[in-house]
Scaffold this motif. Sequence first.
Motif, short mmCIF file in Angstrom:
data_model
loop_
_atom_site.label_atom_id
_atom_site.label_comp_id
_atom_site.label_asym_id
_atom_site.label_seq_id
_atom_site.Cartn_x
_atom_site.Cartn_y
_atom_site.Cartn_z
N SER A 37 -5.33 -10.94 19.27
CA SER A 37 -3.90 -10.19 19.31
C SER A 37 -3.76 -9.23 17.96
N GLN A 38 -3.13 -8.09 18.35
CA GLN A 38 -3.12 -7.19 17.11
C GLN A 38 -2.71 -7.77 15.89
N GLN A 39 -1.49 -8.64 15.83
CA GLN A 39 -1.52 -9.24 14.60
C GLN A 39 -2.39 -9.96 13.97
N GLY A 40 -3.03 -10.90 14.76
CA GLY A 40 -4.11 -11.62 14.31
C GLY A 40 -5.25 -10.80 13.71
N GLN A 41 -5.77 -9.69 14.32
CA GLN A 41 -6.88 -8.82 13.92
C GLN A 41 -6.39 -8.03 12.65
N LEU A 42 -5.15 -7.70 12.47
CA LEU A 42 -4.68 -7.21 11.21
C LEU A 42 -4.50 -8.14 9.98
N THR A 43 -4.23 -9.24 10.23
CA THR A 43 -4.46 -10.47 9.23
C THR A 43 -5.75 -10.62 8.76
N ARG A 44 -6.57 -10.75 9.71
CA ARG A 44 -8.18 -11.10 9.53
C ARG A 44 -8.50 -9.90 8.78
N GLY A 45 -8.46 -8.59 9.10
CA GLY A 45 -8.67 -7.61 8.33
C GLY A 45 -8.22 -7.46 7.06
N GLN A 46 -7.23 -8.02 6.59
CA GLN A 46 -6.48 -7.95 5.35
C GLN A 46 -7.14 -9.10 4.58
N ILE A 47 -7.34 -10.17 4.99
CA ILE A 47 -7.74 -11.23 4.28
C ILE A 47 -9.40 -10.93 4.01
N ILE A 48 -10.27 -10.28 4.95
CA ILE A 48 -11.64 -10.01 4.81
C ILE A 48 -11.47 -8.96 3.68
N SER A 49 -10.63 -7.90 3.71
CA SER A 49 -10.51 -7.03 2.62
C SER A 49 -10.41 -7.43 1.15
N TYR A 50 -9.43 -8.44 1.28
CA TYR A 50 -9.31 -9.00 -0.07
C TYR A 50 -10.49 -9.66 -0.75
N ALA A 51 -11.17 -10.37 0.17
CA ALA A 51 -12.32 -11.34 -0.16
C ALA A 51 -13.50 -10.32 -0.49
N ALA A 52 -13.54 -9.28 0.26
CA ALA A 52 -14.44 -8.25 -0.26
C ALA A 52 -14.29 -7.80 -1.64
N LEU A 53 -13.04 -7.32 -1.95
CA LEU A 53 -12.82 -7.02 -3.29
C LEU A 53 -13.17 -7.97 -4.27
N VAL A 54 -12.91 -9.09 -4.09
CA VAL A 54 -13.23 -10.32 -4.98
C VAL A 54 -14.58 -10.21 -5.47
N PHE A 55 -15.43 -9.96 -4.17
CA PHE A 55 -16.94 -9.95 -4.31
C PHE A 55 -17.40 -8.82 -4.99
#
Length: 176
Positions: A41-59
């Motif tokens: 779903s669009q909402q699920g994809q947005l959430t996944r993109g958000q948490i992936i981007s946060y993890a990428a910033l930590v790394f």
Amino acid sequence: MAKGEIKSPLWEHHRLHIEFKRSTHLDAFRDHESKSFEQTSQQGQLTRGQIISYAALVFKYQHRAFFFTLLVLGSEARIIRWDRAGAIVTDRFDYVESPEVLQDFFWRFSQLSDEERGIDMTVQPATDDERAIMEEAASDDNKLRCRDYARVDFGKSLQQSRQWWKICVLSSSEAQ
């Protein structure tokens, strides 16, 4: 800070990220379905993109082997363990009906050492003297012993507002 101004998180200090969403409709993943584990779903994809981007910033801002996120979805949650190859995601659990799951996670997480939380212990903050050596190396081709573009790029990486690091590199004989 001006009223209403949002400051960017200091990603170099994150030890555990907790992301809150109002309901399970915003979940990035699906449990026990024959279709893809990733929510489409669009909402699920947005959430996944958000948490992936946060993890990428930590790394990006920390030297880590892995990192944890707690994704809270209304009264349910998931625990995610990120590394540079991907993520391991738990099934969703109801922390209201089973608070011991979340309690156990937080208790165990609080008992971990920095290394057990994924922090690369071969990397340490640079001292003021080491920072001065790095600045000198970035401005002197003879000190850095590399081509000009490498020296220039190294100099650009030395941001005054960010933490500077030294990395312990063992020779092959020391590593054994």
